[in-house]
Design a protein around this motif. Structure first.
Motif, short mmCIF file in Angstrom:
data_model
loop_
_atom_site.label_atom_id
_atom_site.label_comp_id
_atom_site.label_asym_id
_atom_site.label_seq_id
_atom_site.Cartn_x
_atom_site.Cartn_y
_atom_site.Cartn_z
N PRO A 23 0.83 -1.21 0.00
CA PRO A 23 0.00 0.00 0.00
C PRO A 23 0.86 1.26 0.00
CG PRO A 23 -0.13 -1.14 2.12
CD PRO A 23 0.68 -2.00 1.22
N GLU A 24 0.26 2.38 -0.37
CA GLU A 24 0.97 3.66 -0.46
C GLU A 24 1.63 4.06 0.84
OE1 GLU A 24 -1.10 6.92 -2.25
OE2 GLU A 24 -1.92 5.64 -3.84
N PHE A 25 1.01 3.72 1.97
CA PHE A 25 1.58 4.16 3.25
C PHE A 25 2.90 3.47 3.59
CE2 PHE A 25 -1.84 1.10 4.42
CZ PHE A 25 -1.09 0.12 5.07
N CYS A 26 3.33 2.51 2.79
CA CYS A 26 4.67 1.90 2.96
C CYS A 26 5.74 2.75 2.27
CB CYS A 26 4.69 0.48 2.41
SG CYS A 26 3.72 -0.68 3.39
N HIS A 27 5.33 3.76 1.50
CA HIS A 27 6.24 4.72 0.87
C HIS A 27 7.31 4.07 -0.01
CE1 HIS A 27 4.33 7.63 3.47
NE2 HIS A 27 4.64 6.90 4.52
N GLY A 28 6.92 3.01 -0.71
CA GLY A 28 7.85 2.34 -1.61
C GLY A 28 8.86 1.43 -0.92
N LYS A 29 8.75 1.29 0.38
CA LYS A 29 9.65 0.40 1.13
C LYS A 29 8.97 -0.94 1.35
CE LYS A 29 12.14 4.08 3.46
NZ LYS A 29 12.72 4.52 4.71
N GLN A 30 9.75 -1.95 1.68
CA GLN A 30 9.16 -3.27 1.96
C GLN A 30 8.43 -3.22 3.30
OE1 GLN A 30 11.76 -6.60 1.48
NE2 GLN A 30 12.28 -6.07 -0.59
N CYS A 31 7.26 -3.84 3.33
CA CYS A 31 6.49 -3.96 4.56
C CYS A 31 5.78 -5.31 4.54
CB CYS A 31 5.53 -2.80 4.74
SG CYS A 31 4.32 -2.57 3.43
N PRO A 32 5.25 -5.75 5.69
CA PRO A 32 4.65 -7.08 5.76
C PRO A 32 3.48 -7.25 4.79
CG PRO A 32 4.95 -6.18 7.95
CD PRO A 32 5.23 -5.07 6.98
N GLU A 33 3.46 -8.39 4.12
CA GLU A 33 2.41 -8.69 3.15
C GLU A 33 1.14 -9.15 3.87
OE1 GLU A 33 1.61 -11.89 -0.42
OE2 GLU A 33 3.68 -11.35 0.09
N TYR A 34 0.01 -8.63 3.38
CA TYR A 34 -1.28 -9.04 3.95
C TYR A 34 -2.37 -8.99 2.90
CZ TYR A 34 -2.64 -4.09 4.15
OH TYR A 34 -2.96 -2.79 3.82
N TRP A 94 9.22 -0.71 6.55
CA TRP A 94 8.20 -0.21 7.49
C TRP A 94 7.32 -1.40 7.84
CZ3 TRP A 94 9.31 3.95 9.84
CH2 TRP A 94 9.87 5.05 9.19
N PRO A 95 6.65 -1.41 8.94
CA PRO A 95 6.62 -0.36 9.96
C PRO A 95 7.64 -0.60 11.08
CG PRO A 95 4.97 -2.00 10.49
CD PRO A 95 5.65 -2.46 9.21
N ALA A 96 7.74 0.41 11.93
CA ALA A 96 8.34 0.21 13.25
C ALA A 96 7.16 -0.19 14.13
CB ALA A 96 8.98 1.49 13.75
N LEU A 97 7.32 -1.26 14.88
CA LEU A 97 6.20 -1.83 15.64
C LEU A 97 6.51 -1.76 17.14
CD1 LEU A 97 3.60 -3.20 14.60
CD2 LEU A 97 4.73 -5.39 14.92
N LEU A 98 5.68 -1.06 17.88
CA LEU A 98 5.82 -0.95 19.33
C LEU A 98 4.72 -1.81 19.96
CD1 LEU A 98 7.62 0.66 21.27
CD2 LEU A 98 5.84 2.40 21.33
N SER A 111 10.08 -3.29 17.44
CA SER A 111 10.48 -4.23 16.39
C SER A 111 10.54 -3.53 15.05
CB SER A 111 9.46 -5.38 16.30
OG SER A 111 9.31 -6.04 17.52
N TRP A 112 11.52 -3.96 14.24
CA TRP A 112 11.62 -3.51 12.85
C TRP A 112 11.41 -4.71 11.96
CZ3 TRP A 112 16.77 -0.25 12.97
CH2 TRP A 112 16.55 0.92 13.71
N PHE A 113 10.67 -4.50 10.88
CA PHE A 113 10.36 -5.57 9.93
C PHE A 113 11.62 -6.00 9.18
CE2 PHE A 113 8.93 -6.57 5.49
CZ PHE A 113 8.40 -7.82 5.78
N ILE A 114 11.81 -7.32 9.05
CA ILE A 114 12.90 -7.90 8.27
C ILE A 114 12.27 -8.50 7.00
CG2 ILE A 114 14.69 -9.69 8.19
CD1 ILE A 114 15.39 -7.58 10.21
N PRO A 115 12.70 -8.07 5.81
CA PRO A 115 12.08 -8.56 4.58
C PRO A 115 12.28 -10.07 4.38
CG PRO A 115 13.55 -6.71 4.12
CD PRO A 115 13.75 -7.09 5.55
N PRO A 116 11.40 -10.71 3.63
CA PRO A 116 11.55 -12.14 3.33
C PRO A 116 12.90 -12.41 2.65
CG PRO A 116 9.41 -11.35 2.60
CD PRO A 116 10.20 -10.15 3.02
N GLY A 117 13.46 -13.57 2.94
CA GLY A 117 14.71 -13.96 2.31
C GLY A 117 15.95 -13.47 3.01
#
Length: 196
Positions: A23-34, A94-98, A111-117
């Motif tokens: 989604p746009e709110f990820c600002h072009g960065k990797q974020c968790p898939e849902y 993204w995101p930073a998760l508290l 927590s910071w998201f770690i991309p797949p792989g």
């Protein structure tokens, strides 16, 4: 096959067939898939795939504790990433998760998201890798500068909406997800509560 399991299988298959578009709110960065399962006026129901996170426990349950945890993660990642190119920790996500967990003691983790792989080797005992299984997450979206009190208030609003809708969930844990720098002019914030 009963209906809930068949719906889950269909959602997973659809996500693989269509591909994930963040989604746009990820600002072009990797974020968790849902997959968005349902959207109401008060919350979204999302089905997240299994994810990995780099996590640290805040020393205190306040703004200073969160800032300290964030600085520790930044410093660790910067130092870690000066080593092998094969074991880098991606920080452009993204995101930073508290996450706040109520129990015998109040526990607050960042927590910071770690991309797949990618799965870095962590050498600091205060930092750990977390593997979260695929899960149904209820999400409340709100704006404004991230703040612990505002997060608590939005978590309470989400719990109330979930109770009114008849959804079952973990009442003792919630996460605040931030998708921008604290100093950004615009903020997309979320409260996550996991389905029970």
């Amino acid at each position: 096959m009963d209906r809930p399991l068949s719906v889950l299988v269909a959602l997973v298959l659809v996500s693989f067939c269509e591909g994930w578009k963040a989604p746009e709110f990820c600002h072009g960065k990797q974020c968790p898939e849902y997959q968005l399962v349902k959207k109401t006026q008060d919350f979204e129901e999302r089905l997240y795939v299994a994810t990995n996170w780099i996590t640290i426990t805040a020393k205190t349950f306040n703004k200073e504790g969160v800032i300290g945890a964030n600085l520790k993660l930044k410093e660790y990642c910067k130092k870690h990433n000066q080593g092998s190119q094969d074991d880098r920790i991606r920080v452009d996500t993204w995101p930073a998760l508290l996450t706040s967990k109520e129990g015998d003691n109040l526990d607050l983790t960042l927590s910071w998201f770690i991309p797949p792989g990618t799965m870095p080797n962590i050498t600091d005992e205060s930092i750990r890798l977390e593997q979260r299984p695929a899960a149904t997450v209820y999400v409340r979206v709100f704006g404004g500068t991230p703040d612990l009190k505002v997060g608590e208030d939005n978590a309470e609003k989400l719990r109330k909406a979930l109770n009114e809708a008849g959804n079952t969930f973990d009442p003792h844990t919630y996460s605040g997800a931030a998708y921008e720098s604290f100093f950004s002019f615009h903020h997309h914030n979320e409260i996550w509560i996991y389905a029970a």
